[in-house]
Design an enzyme around this catalytic site. Sequence first.
Site, PDB file in Angstrom:
ATOM      1  N   HIS A  54      11.756   4.104  -2.578  1.00  0.00           N
ATOM      2  CA  HIS A  54      11.071   5.022  -3.755  1.00  0.00           C
ATOM      3  C   HIS A  54      11.992   6.374  -3.964  1.00  0.00           C
ATOM      4  O   HIS A  54      11.422   7.511  -4.116  1.00  0.00           O
ATOM      5  CB  HIS A  54       9.769   5.291  -3.507  1.00  0.00           C
ATOM      6  CG  HIS A  54       8.744   4.117  -3.668  1.00  0.00           C
ATOM      7  ND1 HIS A  54       8.257   3.731  -4.784  1.00  0.00           N
ATOM      8  CD2 HIS A  54       8.265   3.363  -2.657  1.00  0.00           C
ATOM      9  CE1 HIS A  54       7.481   2.586  -4.567  1.00  0.00           C
ATOM     10  NE2 HIS A  54       7.607   2.240  -3.286  1.00  0.00           N
ATOM     11  N   ASN A 127       1.675   0.715  -7.220  1.00  0.00           N
ATOM     12  CA  ASN A 127       2.670   0.241  -7.886  1.00  0.00           C
ATOM     13  C   ASN A 127       2.480  -0.135  -9.170  1.00  0.00           C
ATOM     14  O   ASN A 127       1.347  -0.061  -9.709  1.00  0.00           O
ATOM     15  CB  ASN A 127       3.578  -1.088  -7.269  1.00  0.00           C
ATOM     16  CG  ASN A 127       4.372  -0.453  -5.913  1.00  0.00           C
ATOM     17  OD1 ASN A 127       4.868   0.450  -6.058  1.00  0.00           O
ATOM     18  ND2 ASN A 127       4.655  -1.547  -5.144  1.00  0.00           N
TER      19      ASN A 127
END
Length: 503
Positions: A54, A127
């Site tokens: 990320h 997510n």
Amino acid sequence: MKKKMLTNNFGAPVDDDQNSLTAGIPGPVLIQDVHLLEKLSHFDRERIPERVVHAKGAGAYGYFEVTADVTKYTKAGFLSKVGKRTEVFIRFSTVGDMKGSADAERDPRGFAVKFYTEEGNYDLVGNNTPVFFIRDPLKFPDFIHTQKRHPATNLKDPDMFWDFLSLTPESIHQVTILFSDRGTPKTYRHMNGYSSHTFKWYNDKGEYFWVQYHFKTEQGIQNLTRADAEIMKGKDPDHATRDLYEAIKRGDYPSWRLEVQIMTPEEAESYRFDPFDITKVWPHADYPPITIGRMVLNRNPENYFAEVEQAAFSPANFVPGIAASPDKMLQGRLFSYHDTHRHRLGPNYHLLPVNSAKGCPVNNYQRDGFMRFDNNGGGSPNYYPNSFGGPEPDPKAAEPPFEVSGNAARQRYKHPNDDFVQAGDLYRKAMTDIDRDHLIGNIVSHLCNAQKRIQYRQTAIFYKADAKYGSRVADGLQLDLDEVKRLSEMSHEERAKATAQGT
Ligand code: NDP
């Protein structure tokens, strides 16, 4: 307007910020130019470790508003009343690639929400997909290595990527979502967010429930096709970051509806899927989603590094009324997030404004450490128990006791899980003809770069999910369909052995 005076980091005025201090003309430069030394040495330390996953992200502030009464399920204060608003900060991200990568890469997208509640910060770190590639955290570092770069070439490597996935058949559900056009969302505003994990909610009577969260985009789902994504990567590698910032700047505030699915512990005992297996969803027909709130993003950060790069989320940040489930991936993440932030930002990262609690005071006996930039507890006691008025634990904040049993051993999920049925349902039931065409094209154009034996192994897995799905991939890759079928009928171990060698 009166001009601000330029100072050094300690407040002293700077006389000249254009010419270094030299001995004569042309120099050399004198070491007593302390302003130059300070400026260079701070610059030398500007970069902090990149997030291992990320790394590339964009963030914004907003609020969450409760729209339905959920007090029979949870005693969480921020969910206690219809109409109640809580400030949030959200960070969207791509997952596998580095900070300088393109926003249009095929990848899951991170969807991390920090609720600044009156009972502490609650982080929902999800997510844009309801499932994940693996269900045991022991596999996570290996999985991520295969999404990054080859150790020798430092290039993305289709063999690594598909070798691991084809040897990890539980990944098929997430692979199917990733290679649908949902793997390249048009922007961060045009995608859903899912908790993916199951969490526990408990009420003030001590009853508990299992819950899954779905943030549904009110902008509508929109995706880039493979061709559009390729163009976008070159044209504007930061397109989703730019889109979010500009939408908020012009007052076009993005919003999401929060839906939850609720399962009782009794139902969980006999449910046809393991409710804690993150590679599975709870089909909507079994557990219809209930709308409970709405999230609106309406404020951009003022400084990217301070507020987005230094933002730190952790699935371990719970509040009373919400707790962990036995989902093994979640259990691994409960450790890993705080751990990686301590590495990236230091042990006192919770003091940074974007990470600090806003809805309540923070009082405990933790002290010192690098960058302790608050008053470090002042003169108050730094040990417990004490008789000098230090903070006291509140037993009312405890999660109700729950039973555990069984042998300590390295063991698989107990349900006889079928890893292929939900991927097949997605292909057959949820996707349109166009979705299916794009899925096949997206897979073939990527998998064709892996070795043939790996193509066969992976295509056999698509075939197990759905015979048409596998046949179409085989056709696109010009594979022998009889061989694909033969491999699909083998056990995982036999298939791995049969495809262990070759090119
Ligand atoms: P439903 O027909 O009730 O739900 C299908 C869901 O699939 C839709 O609501 C949508 O989820 C999602 N979907 C549609 N197109 C795509 C796509 N191209 N890629 C990914 N997801 C898509 O069926 P079920 O609940 O029985 O689920 C069938 C399959 O749908 C599952 O096996 C799973 O793969 C997928 N799915 C299910 C979800 C769930 O929580 N039950 C959530 C997301 C996907 P959404 O409304 O969230 O956009």
